[in-house]
Design a protein around this motif. Sequence first.
Motif, mmCIF file in Angstrom:
data_model
loop_
_atom_site.group_PDB
_atom_site.id
_atom_site.type_symbol
_atom_site.label_atom_id
_atom_site.label_comp_id
_atom_site.label_asym_id
_atom_site.label_seq_id
_atom_site.Cartn_x
_atom_site.Cartn_y
_atom_site.Cartn_z
ATOM 1 N N ARG A 1 -5.078 8.807 -9.544
ATOM 2 C CA ARG A 1 -5.613 7.667 -8.789
ATOM 3 C C ARG A 1 -4.528 7.015 -7.926
ATOM 4 O O ARG A 1 -4.763 6.688 -6.761
ATOM 5 C CB ARG A 1 -6.190 6.624 -9.760
ATOM 6 C CG ARG A 1 -6.700 5.387 -9.056
ATOM 7 C CD ARG A 1 -7.332 4.404 -10.016
ATOM 8 N NE ARG A 1 -6.358 3.755 -10.884
ATOM 9 C CZ ARG A 1 -6.658 2.784 -11.737
ATOM 10 N NH1 ARG A 1 -7.897 2.365 -11.838
ATOM 11 N NH2 ARG A 1 -5.734 2.239 -12.502
ATOM 12 N N ALA A 2 -3.344 6.851 -8.527
ATOM 13 C CA ALA A 2 -2.249 6.234 -7.762
ATOM 14 C C ALA A 2 -1.808 7.158 -6.625
ATOM 15 O O ALA A 2 -1.553 6.705 -5.507
ATOM 16 C CB ALA A 2 -1.082 5.917 -8.691
ATOM 17 N N SER B 1 0.820 -1.208 0.000
ATOM 18 C CA SER B 1 0.000 0.000 0.000
ATOM 19 C C SER B 1 0.860 1.266 0.000
ATOM 20 O O SER B 1 0.367 2.355 -0.233
ATOM 21 C CB SER B 1 -0.973 0.001 1.181
ATOM 22 O OG SER B 1 -0.245 0.006 2.367
ATOM 23 N N GLY C 1 -9.749 3.687 -4.054
ATOM 24 C CA GLY C 1 -8.717 3.195 -3.124
ATOM 25 C C GLY C 1 -8.818 3.852 -1.756
ATOM 26 O O GLY C 1 -8.896 3.158 -0.731
ATOM 27 N N MET D 1 1.315 2.612 -8.699
ATOM 28 C CA MET D 1 1.838 2.271 -10.028
ATOM 29 C C MET D 1 0.925 2.809 -11.126
ATOM 30 O O MET D 1 -0.298 2.755 -11.012
ATOM 31 C CB MET D 1 1.957 0.752 -10.157
ATOM 32 C CG MET D 1 2.560 0.302 -11.468
ATOM 33 S SD MET D 1 3.053 -1.435 -11.373
ATOM 34 C CE MET D 1 3.818 -1.646 -12.979
ATOM 35 N N MET E 1 -3.568 7.408 -3.045
ATOM 36 C CA MET E 1 -3.253 6.459 -1.971
ATOM 37 C C MET E 1 -2.070 6.955 -1.128
ATOM 38 O O MET E 1 -1.617 6.267 -0.230
ATOM 39 C CB MET E 1 -2.929 5.082 -2.557
ATOM 40 C CG MET E 1 -4.075 4.431 -3.307
ATOM 41 S SD MET E 1 -5.460 4.055 -2.222
ATOM 42 C CE MET E 1 -4.832 2.621 -1.361
ATOM 43 N N LEU F 1 -3.940 -1.111 -6.100
ATOM 44 C CA LEU F 1 -4.585 -0.224 -5.124
ATOM 45 C C LEU F 1 -4.777 -0.931 -3.782
ATOM 46 O O LEU F 1 -5.380 -0.381 -2.865
ATOM 47 C CB LEU F 1 -5.951 0.236 -5.642
ATOM 48 C CG LEU F 1 -5.961 1.304 -6.732
ATOM 49 C CD1 LEU F 1 -7.396 1.653 -7.102
ATOM 50 C CD2 LEU F 1 -5.246 2.570 -6.293
ATOM 51 N N SER F 2 -4.295 -2.168 -3.686
ATOM 52 C CA SER F 2 -4.386 -2.957 -2.442
ATOM 53 C C SER F 2 -5.812 -3.312 -2.050
ATOM 54 O O SER F 2 -6.101 -3.526 -0.871
ATOM 55 C CB SER F 2 -3.717 -2.224 -1.267
ATOM 56 O OG SER F 2 -2.345 -2.241 -1.425
#
Lengths: 271, 221
Positions: free
Chosen positions: A176-177, A104, A128, A108, A180, B124-125
């Motif tokens: 989006r990446a 986490s 996410g 990527m 997180m 995204l886990s």
Amino acid sequence: MEDLTSYPLELTGPDIPMVRFLNVRKSYGELIVLDNLNLDISPNEMVTIIGPSGSGKTTVLRMLMTLETIGGGVIYVDGKPLTHMPKNGALVPADARYLRKARSSIGMCFQHFNLFPHMTALQNCMEGPVQVLGLSGREARERAEELLMMVGMIDKKDQHPSRLSGGQQQRVAIARALAMRPKVMLFDEVTSALDPEVIGEVTNVIRDLTTRHSLTMLMVTHQMGFARDISDRVCFFFGGKIEEQDSPDELFSNPKSKRTQQFLSAVKAAD
Amino acid sequence: MSYISFLSEHGSRFIDGALITGVQFFCSLALAAVIAHVFGLVMLSSNTVVKSFAIAYVEFFRGTSLLVQLFWLFYVLPLFGITLNNFLTGFLAVGLNLGAYGAELVRGAILSVPRGQWEASYALSLSPAKRMRRIIIPQAIATMLPAWGNLAIELLKSTALVGLIAVPDLMFQARELNNSTYLSTWTFGTALIIYYVSARFLITPCMRRLEKIMARRMGRA
């Protein structure tokens, strides 16, 4: 089975790298894709991997994202093992739960964007944070909107990916990446599937990340000019090994290895 | 006797039968949809035991006749001390049978979701359950809906068999009427038209509408 007792349970010392590949190997049957890779990436460093196809460069990213299992060795992220977990004072291969938590801290971006087609740009960026990090809808929306603003996609936030151009989709994928809040960002040939005229909008976003944000980044690219501009270090991969690594100026202007020279002149001729 | 007077005299029996057929259809469709999703997912499991069970189920119910399954449930199960009423037996047999076909649809649709989608949700886990529920299945449903339209029509037609275990559905009523009036052309002709109209003007438009809704959700409309 490899003896893992010689590998530390976690990295200690003053200069802990953000990412460490320690004797990492990967093979598919007889084919050796990565041969005893040792690579350290410092916090906030931007490292670019270049090399001919089949040299193992994408495999490096996929292993760091834990999309590929590792054949041997250990990968550490932020001092802690990623591919393995400590158990009874020794490292053992990580189970699914440990992997999910460990990865986490890594984000990527893919060559083909891989946005979720049934969600809008905003929903893609909120998925996410809400589902994994447990943020409230409001918090996740604020974070997503801030990032979409940063990548210049706020006016398209309610569009589905099918309504966006490749460059726009890739910018949403970057947002989006980032939503997180990863410590390490991986870019896997993010401009390879784009039309030439939109490559700039994606490279500008990545350039912006290197100058204005503290992120450790690892990028695989065929864009030599871009790699030269923004990288702190460039690694040339050949046959599953790092053939040569140096600062971009040094590697591009004064390559020492014959293979690097051949590769760079072939790329130059193609341009 | 004209067809109009035939209908005015016996129309209520066709309506009663059609209503029972409708209820049988919805009950067995709901059962088939649940079974299809559960067994379709289990067939993709890495656990060999549950996977083998699911494959055995699908093989058995696809590989043997629905009529035999229906009779087996109705006539053989009581010998083992399990007695089900005929209505329940009817939609169980149809639902279990069509669910086996549906399981293959679900399995195929899940496998057709591009690998990049799995990888992105992995990156995204997302937990395996959330990955399936939030990312993979919504996309798989959009892919499998047209095939489900076919299956729903097939299911409607299959319910005609439940009349054979005395469920008073449309086909049962038609046969009863035929036995008492001998007006085979009109009785079976009317049943034929009701089945066709239900499939063509009720099920098909509903499925098309669902497909449109899904297309809109995928941003394709």
